[in-house]
Design a protein around this motif. Structure first.
Motif, PDB file in Angstrom:
ATOM      1  N   ALA A 172       0.860  -1.181   0.000  1.00 25.87           N
ATOM      2  CA  ALA A 172       0.000   0.000   0.000  1.00 25.87           C
ATOM      3  C   ALA A 172       0.894   1.227   0.000  1.00 25.87           C
ATOM      4  CB  ALA A 172      -0.921   0.009   1.218  1.00 25.87           C
ATOM      5  N   SER A 173       0.416   2.307  -0.621  1.00 34.88           N
ATOM      6  CA  SER A 173       1.247   3.512  -0.687  1.00 34.88           C
ATOM      7  C   SER A 173       0.380   4.756  -0.803  1.00 34.88           C
ATOM      8  CB  SER A 173       2.217   3.429  -1.867  1.00 34.88           C
ATOM      9  OG  SER A 173       1.523   3.457  -3.107  1.00 34.88           O
ATOM     10  N   MET A 174       1.033   5.897  -0.667  1.00 31.39           N
ATOM     11  CA  MET A 174       0.382   7.195  -0.827  1.00 31.39           C
ATOM     12  C   MET A 174       1.375   8.134  -1.492  1.00 31.39           C
ATOM     13  SD  MET A 174       0.595   8.497   3.134  1.00 31.39           S
ATOM     14  CE  MET A 174       2.098   8.289   4.086  1.00 31.39           C
ATOM     15  N   LEU A 175       0.886   9.266  -1.989  1.00 32.81           N
ATOM     16  CA  LEU A 175       1.738  10.301  -2.560  1.00 32.81           C
ATOM     17  C   LEU A 175       1.870  11.428  -1.539  1.00 32.81           C
ATOM     18  CD1 LEU A 175       0.400  10.515  -6.242  1.00 32.81           C
ATOM     19  CD2 LEU A 175       2.239   9.084  -5.314  1.00 32.81           C
ATOM     20  N   HIS A 214       6.652  14.803  -6.063  1.00 29.55           N
ATOM     21  CA  HIS A 214       6.091  14.136  -4.893  1.00 29.55           C
ATOM     22  C   HIS A 214       6.954  12.913  -4.572  1.00 29.55           C
ATOM     23  CE1 HIS A 214       4.032  12.057  -8.336  1.00 29.55           C
ATOM     24  NE2 HIS A 214       4.471  11.008  -7.653  1.00 29.55           N
ATOM     25  N   VAL A 215       6.666  12.301  -3.453  1.00 29.10           N
ATOM     26  CA  VAL A 215       7.309  11.049  -3.057  1.00 29.10           C
ATOM     27  C   VAL A 215       6.212  10.012  -2.858  1.00 29.10           C
ATOM     28  CG1 VAL A 215       8.695   9.843  -1.329  1.00 29.10           C
ATOM     29  CG2 VAL A 215       9.233  12.226  -1.926  1.00 29.10           C
ATOM     30  N   VAL A 237       3.099  10.947   8.905  1.00 24.88           N
ATOM     31  CA  VAL A 237       3.321  11.959   7.858  1.00 24.88           C
ATOM     32  C   VAL A 237       2.442  13.177   8.122  1.00 24.88           C
ATOM     33  CG1 VAL A 237       2.965  12.443   5.400  1.00 24.88           C
ATOM     34  CG2 VAL A 237       4.124  10.337   6.104  1.00 24.88           C
ATOM     35  N   SER A 238       1.187  12.938   8.503  1.00 24.08           N
ATOM     36  CA  SER A 238       0.274  14.041   8.802  1.00 24.08           C
ATOM     37  C   SER A 238       0.779  14.867   9.973  1.00 24.08           C
ATOM     38  CB  SER A 238      -1.122  13.483   9.101  1.00 24.08           C
ATOM     39  OG  SER A 238      -2.019  14.521   9.422  1.00 24.08           O
ATOM     40  N   GLU A 239       1.283  14.181  11.002  1.00 19.27           N
ATOM     41  CA  GLU A 239       1.804  14.883  12.176  1.00 19.27           C
ATOM     42  C   GLU A 239       3.040  15.709  11.837  1.00 19.27           C
ATOM     43  OE1 GLU A 239       2.442  11.833  15.032  1.00 19.27           O
ATOM     44  OE2 GLU A 239       0.309  11.614  15.529  1.00 19.27           O
ATOM     45  N   SER A 240       3.747  15.305  10.767  1.00 19.82           N
ATOM     46  CA  SER A 240       4.918  16.062  10.328  1.00 19.82           C
ATOM     47  C   SER A 240       4.552  17.275   9.493  1.00 19.82           C
ATOM     48  CB  SER A 240       5.853  15.146   9.527  1.00 19.82           C
ATOM     49  OG  SER A 240       6.308  14.059  10.307  1.00 19.82           O
ATOM     50  N   GLY A 241       3.249  17.383   9.130  1.00 17.82           N
ATOM     51  CA  GLY A 241       2.771  18.551   8.428  1.00 17.82           C
ATOM     52  C   GLY A 241       2.841  18.495   6.916  1.00 17.82           C
ATOM     53  N   PHE A 242       3.051  17.306   6.354  1.00 21.17           N
ATOM     54  CA  PHE A 242       3.141  17.187   4.917  1.00 21.17           C
ATOM     55  C   PHE A 242       1.807  16.712   4.325  1.00 21.17           C
ATOM     56  CE2 PHE A 242       7.547  16.154   6.347  1.00 21.17           C
ATOM     57  CZ  PHE A 242       8.128  17.341   5.917  1.00 21.17           C
ATOM     58  N   PRO A 243       1.323  17.380   3.271  1.00 19.24           N
ATOM     59  CA  PRO A 243       0.091  16.906   2.638  1.00 19.24           C
ATOM     60  C   PRO A 243       0.315  15.621   1.855  1.00 19.24           C
ATOM     61  CG  PRO A 243       1.029  18.735   1.392  1.00 19.24           C
ATOM     62  CD  PRO A 243       1.867  18.588   2.640  1.00 19.24           C
ATOM     63  N   TYR A 244      -0.735  14.829   1.772  1.00 21.36           N
ATOM     64  CA  TYR A 244      -0.624  13.551   1.030  1.00 21.36           C
ATOM     65  C   TYR A 244      -1.984  13.190   0.477  1.00 21.36           C
ATOM     66  CZ  TYR A 244      -2.763  11.382   5.143  1.00 21.36           C
ATOM     67  OH  TYR A 244      -3.618  11.045   6.144  1.00 21.36           O
ATOM     68  N   LYS A 245      -1.957  12.250  -0.438  1.00 27.12           N
ATOM     69  CA  LYS A 245      -3.227  11.683  -0.901  1.00 27.12           C
ATOM     70  C   LYS A 245      -2.999  10.231  -1.289  1.00 27.12           C
ATOM     71  CE  LYS A 245      -2.909  12.779  -5.869  1.00 27.12           C
ATOM     72  NZ  LYS A 245      -3.589  13.442  -6.995  1.00 27.12           N
TER      73      LYS A 245
END
Length: 245
Positions: A172-175, A214-215, A237-245
């Motif tokens: 599983a992954s996210m951007l 993106h990563v 990742v969310s706690e680090s402040g980076f947006p993702y989807k």
């Protein structure tokens, strides 16, 4: 552990594009298995012999694609024999298959395709009856996909069924946006710490102008652990402040 040798100067000089690696990865995955390593080799006899000597001295299942014909640029059979220090001999079952294929047109040159290292067993070729061969857990098949792929599947299904589902995995992954890989290392390390056996991976994407896009950040491993690990990674990742989807 499964490995692969893909042999032939024609691949290294670009006359042919390799198709075996993708096939083997998929064939193993269908059976819950994984490829651990792969190596491309040309038709240099000394390099082939050295690679096969090292591999045959180890453990694991290895598939070797290509170079088992009888033309002067084919050296795989000879290299395998040299690696084990045994002679090449015309295998009686291979001779039977070759004579069955060519009948009265059987020539000494065609019979050479059945000369395998002493102690080898044959791998049936359903397309034209010219067999490959096996030594220990090393299996040598032609370079033609039409022949090689059914032979590999026969080997897996007849010799290694007891290993099926040993390495079953999912992913599983996210951007992730606005982050470099180095900024994601703490989240990756914490996820692997909380979920032993899970591997966290990152695949950065870059624009043509060198700009960061993106990563792709994700996890792979035992299916039951993937979703919980992914939820943890998203949270970090969310706690680090980076947006993702």
């Amino acid at each position: 552990m499964f490995g692969a040798f893909i042999i032939g100067d024609e691949i290294l000089v670009g006359k042919r594009q390799d198709k075996h690696l993708g096939f083997l990865i998929e064939a193993l995955a269908k059976r819950g298995l994984r490829l651990s390593w792969a190596q491309y080799l040309g038709d240099d006899p000394a390099r082939l012999t050295a690679a096969l000597r090292a591999s045959l001295a180890g453990e694991g299942v290895v598939f070797s694609f290509g170079g088992i014909g009888a033309t002067p640029d084919d050296h795989t059979r000879q290299a395998a024999a040299a690696a084990l220090g045994v002679p090449l001999r015309l295998h009686p079952e291979a001779e039977h298959e070759i004579r069955g294929r060519f009948g009265g047109d059987t020539t000494p040159q065609r019979l050479m395709m059945g000369e395998f290292p002493e102690g080898a067993s044959i791998v049936p070729n359903p397309l034209n009856r010219i067999p490959g061969f096996s030594l220990k857990d090393h299996h040598f098949v032609p370079g033609f996909p039409q022949m090689a792929w059914p032979m590999v599947e026969w080997i897996l299904d007849s010799k290694y069924r007891q290993l099926f589902d040993r390495d079953r995995w999912s992913e599983a992954s996210m951007l992730v946006f606005e982050a470099g890989e180095s900024q994601l290392i703490p989240a990756m390390e914490e996820t692997e710490k909380q979920f032993p056996g899970i591997k966290v991976f990152s695949l950065p994407s870059m624009g043509d102008d060198g700009s960061r896009h993106h990563v792709e950040l994700g996890v792979r491993g035992e299916p039951a652990k993937v979703q919980p690990a992914m939820e943890t990674l998203r949270r970090l990742v969310s706690e680090s402040g980076f947006p993702y989807k």
